[in-house]
Enzyme design. Structure first.
Site, mmCIF file in Angstrom:
data_model
loop_
_atom_site.group_PDB
_atom_site.id
_atom_site.type_symbol
_atom_site.label_atom_id
_atom_site.label_comp_id
_atom_site.label_asym_id
_atom_site.label_seq_id
_atom_site.Cartn_x
_atom_site.Cartn_y
_atom_site.Cartn_z
ATOM 1 N N LYS A 34 30.556 -40.726 -8.355
ATOM 2 C CA LYS A 34 31.113 -41.884 -8.736
ATOM 3 C C LYS A 34 31.648 -42.337 -7.572
ATOM 4 O O LYS A 34 31.601 -42.022 -6.313
ATOM 5 C CB LYS A 34 32.397 -41.400 -9.434
ATOM 6 C CG LYS A 34 33.490 -40.335 -8.596
ATOM 7 C CD LYS A 34 34.364 -39.620 -9.422
ATOM 8 C CE LYS A 34 35.319 -38.876 -8.852
ATOM 9 N NZ LYS A 34 36.230 -38.126 -9.598
ATOM 10 N N TYR A 259 47.095 -57.792 17.263
ATOM 11 C CA TYR A 259 48.181 -58.241 16.349
ATOM 12 C C TYR A 259 49.618 -57.588 16.467
ATOM 13 O O TYR A 259 49.694 -56.356 16.534
ATOM 14 C CB TYR A 259 47.606 -58.178 14.994
ATOM 15 C CG TYR A 259 46.764 -59.207 14.720
ATOM 16 C CD1 TYR A 259 46.845 -60.704 14.639
ATOM 17 C CD2 TYR A 259 45.426 -59.010 14.212
ATOM 18 C CE1 TYR A 259 45.863 -61.516 14.438
ATOM 19 C CE2 TYR A 259 44.400 -59.690 13.892
ATOM 20 C CZ TYR A 259 44.553 -61.023 13.970
ATOM 21 O OH TYR A 259 43.756 -61.981 13.805
HETATM 22 C C1 LIG Z 1 36.099 -36.473 -9.259
HETATM 23 C C2 LIG Z 1 35.919 -35.567 -10.030
HETATM 24 C C3 LIG Z 1 35.093 -34.475 -9.816
HETATM 25 C C4 LIG Z 1 34.908 -34.114 -8.335
HETATM 26 O O1 LIG Z 1 36.083 -33.614 -7.490
HETATM 27 P P1 LIG Z 1 36.013 -33.199 -5.908
HETATM 28 O O2 LIG Z 1 37.201 -32.822 -5.969
HETATM 29 O O3 LIG Z 1 35.411 -34.446 -5.365
HETATM 30 O O4 LIG Z 1 35.086 -31.920 -6.168
HETATM 31 C C5 LIG Z 1 35.221 -33.401 -10.884
HETATM 32 N N1 LIG Z 1 35.520 -33.549 -12.101
HETATM 33 C C6 LIG Z 1 36.031 -34.905 -12.357
HETATM 34 C C7 LIG Z 1 36.561 -34.991 -13.971
HETATM 35 C C8 LIG Z 1 36.290 -35.841 -11.698
HETATM 36 O O5 LIG Z 1 36.910 -36.968 -11.788
#
Ligand SMILES: *Cc1c(COP(=O)(O)O)cnc(C)c1O
Length: 362
Positions: A34, A259
């Protein structure tokens, strides 16, 4: 010639997947890609990890991008669909759907198609974000298992809230809530598969491994635990964020930089101006004092992060010249370390890398 770029090491991604498989032997791996694969590039990362058993994304558009790129593997839509049109599209794309609320049960009951879908029933065991509460689980399972057409596959997942905590107490509570729900549950004469573990749980809590693990951050070589590095677990950082010195200047004592003039030269100083800013995703909390690496040496940023530029005090490196490479994070400067300097987690730093930054695969 590129100024800033994110170099992604495909062999590091593959090696991290192997480490995860070794931690959770025999379990299937749903690679979480994702958010543009945590900033590493969605399609490139999925291609590099083609060996994973499935991919997981948060949004329908991400799944669409993967299918358009020709990815044939199973793709799990972690937040599911929210209307009938999305359900049809998800079916067309042959996605696995997470079902976490009544609205989605109703959509599935109204599904006009013939296709048998792969579904994951999400149970909320303490995160209190998405999922059916344990006492609602039976009814939701009943409705899903009697859908017509019947689901092709029906599995259960839950998400851990505190898997990075050392004592594991919250995780133990969450396990105690999910286990009784699936114990003895069968579908077409077979036991039901379960998925619980994110990266932190994969690396530290074998009791959570179940049938499917869901690594995100660890795939990218980054530690999910505060105060630890990916390398502590044999993981390799997949991303190097690098840029270039675009100007070098000598500053008289007392002059201010950037800045707001938030840094003032206490002595005559030499500055390197670097092509990287919040327009590239650098956090503004990385101003004054955060390190960057030039010629293998750490030097401190001075003044605020602006949209396109940062400044480093290179008084200790008299040979610095325009065109020199600058590592913002990577092998010489772990992103975990920079995250603690910025008061955040490495997840946020890599996810923030913006569209303006080209990705180069190595
Ligand atoms: C993002 C996510 C993961 C992965 O989590 P990490 O801490 O990056 O390993 C696993 N399961 C779900 C449902 C998630 O949203």
């Amino acid at each position: 010639m590129r100024l800033i770029r994110a170099r992604i090491d495909a062999s590091a991604l593959r090696s991290n997947l192997q480490i995860i498989r070794a931690c959770a032997p025999g379990r299937r791996v749903m690679a979480v890609v994702k958010a543009n694969a945590y900033g590493h590039g969605l399609v490139g990362t999925a291609l590099a990890l083609a060996d994973a058993d499935a991919f997981a994304v948060a949004r329908l558009e991400e799944a669409m991008t993967l299918r358009e790129a020709g990815l044939k593997r199973r793709i799990v839509l972690l937040e599911g669909v929210f209307n009938a049109a999305q359900l049809l599209e998800a079916a067309r794309l042959d996605l696995d759907l997470v079902v976490h609320q009544d609205l989605q049960l109703a959509l599935l009951e109204g599904y006009p198609g013939e296709q048998r879908l792969r579904l994951w029933l999400k149970v909320d065991t303490g995160m209190n974000r998405l999922g059916f509460r344990p006492e609602q689980f039976q009814a939701a399972w009943q409705r899903l298992s009697t859908l017509s057409p019947a689901p092709l596959e029906l599995r259960v997942l839950t998400h851990l809230a505190c898997a990075d905590e050392e004592d594991g107490l919250v995780t133990a509570e969450q396990l105690a809530r999910v286990r009784p729900l699936v114990a003895g549950l069968t579908l077409e004469g077979r036991g039901v598969e379960l998925s619980i573990a994110n990266s932190a749980a994969i690396l530290s809590q074998p009791a959570t491994h179940a049938q499917w693990v869901r690594p995100g951050i660890a795939l990218y070589g980054i530690s999910p635990f505060p105060g630890r590095r990916g390398s502590d677990f044999g993981l390799k950082a997949a991303m190097t964020l690098e840029s270039m010195v675009i100007a070098v200047r000598d500053l008289p004592a007392g002059e201010r930089v950037g800045y707001g003039g938030s840094w003032r030269a206490p002595r005559p100083a030499r500055l390197a101006i670097i092509a990287a800013g919040y327009g590239d995703g650098l956090l503004r909390s990385l101003g004054n004092g955060a390190p960057v690496v030039i010629g293998g040496q750490r030097v401190p940023l001075v003044g605020r992060v602006s949209m396109d530029m940062i400044a480093a005090d290179v008084s200790a490196l008299p040979g610095v010249a325009v065109g020199d490479r600058v590592e913002l994070w990577g092998a010489a400067l772990p992103v975990e370390e920079l995250a603690s300097a910025a008061g955040t987690i490495a997840y946020e730093l890599v996810c923030a890398v913006s569209q303006r930054v080209p990705i180069e695969w190595t």
